[in-house]
Design a protein around this motif. Sequence first.
Motif, mmCIF file in Angstrom:
data_model
loop_
_atom_site.group_PDB
_atom_site.id
_atom_site.type_symbol
_atom_site.label_atom_id
_atom_site.label_comp_id
_atom_site.label_asym_id
_atom_site.label_seq_id
_atom_site.Cartn_x
_atom_site.Cartn_y
_atom_site.Cartn_z
ATOM 1 N N LEU A 89 0.995 -0.615 4.497
ATOM 2 C CA LEU A 89 0.321 -1.347 3.279
ATOM 3 C C LEU A 89 1.356 -1.135 2.084
ATOM 4 N N ARG A 111 -3.063 -2.697 -6.917
ATOM 5 C CA ARG A 111 -3.563 -1.595 -7.130
ATOM 6 C C ARG A 111 -2.531 -0.428 -7.567
ATOM 7 N N LEU A 117 -7.594 4.281 -3.093
ATOM 8 C CA LEU A 117 -6.879 3.803 -2.199
ATOM 9 C C LEU A 117 -7.439 3.904 -0.880
ATOM 10 N N PRO A 118 -7.277 2.946 0.072
ATOM 11 C CA PRO A 118 -7.515 3.069 1.446
ATOM 12 C C PRO A 118 -6.904 4.137 2.204
ATOM 13 N N ALA A 119 -7.664 4.803 2.878
ATOM 14 C CA ALA A 119 -7.191 5.845 3.928
ATOM 15 C C ALA A 119 -6.577 7.013 3.224
ATOM 16 N N GLU A 120 -7.106 7.354 1.887
ATOM 17 C CA GLU A 120 -6.551 8.370 1.043
ATOM 18 C C GLU A 120 -6.688 9.722 1.895
ATOM 19 N N TRP A 123 -2.255 9.118 4.922
ATOM 20 C CA TRP A 123 -1.033 8.352 5.062
ATOM 21 C C TRP A 123 0.126 9.358 5.623
#
Length: 224
Positions: A89, A111, A117-120, A123
């Motif tokens: 991403l 963003r 954020l997604p999937a904090e 990653w």
Amino acid sequence: MSTAESTLGHGTVSWRADPYTDALRTGRGPLFLRRHDGWMLPLEVERWCARADAADMAVLRRCERAVLDIGCGPGRLVAALAALGHRVLGIDVHPAAVARTIRSGGSAMCRSVFEGLPAEGRWETTLLLDGNIGIGGDPEALLRRVTEISAPGGLLLVEAASADVDERVQVRVDNGRGCLGAAFPWARAGVPAVERHGRAAGWTAVEEWSAQERRFVALRRTTD
């Protein structure tokens, strides 16, 4: 609002200035970051808008599993990582950059890294390339935020300044033809500074290398 959030908010507005939008639309410079004293840092718009080059690929081959590209710009790294089979991403505060990434077939969202954020915390690799260690004007604050969004033991790949510098400055986007964006905070950090700020933010440097006159550092998250 934290200092990091307030400076990032200022930077968000500035990066939407016309000189940068025009450069992304055409895929060409010239474009610079102009310091208050007149010193100008050339921005490599043509390289950013091209396909990933050999130096980029040397970084991307080090990536592990799910990758977040912070400040993805026009998306060449997102596209290359997707082609390598990674879940990836890109995030960027500039709508034109995100749109160009999506047109190239990449996944991206408009963003700030300092927003949710997604999937904090999950990653496995994060990227701060093309000078993006300067985001927000405070490398240590930026790296602490990256710690929050990275998985335990996660990998961070950073492009450092070619010189041994550690500076926080106010800059403006300048097209070299009299068109300027608003001032916003930025930073430059050479390899020693990246490693020092990384240690303070919970990262340990595990590798450094150079390619095509660019300098890179790999760091591993050391905090729980």
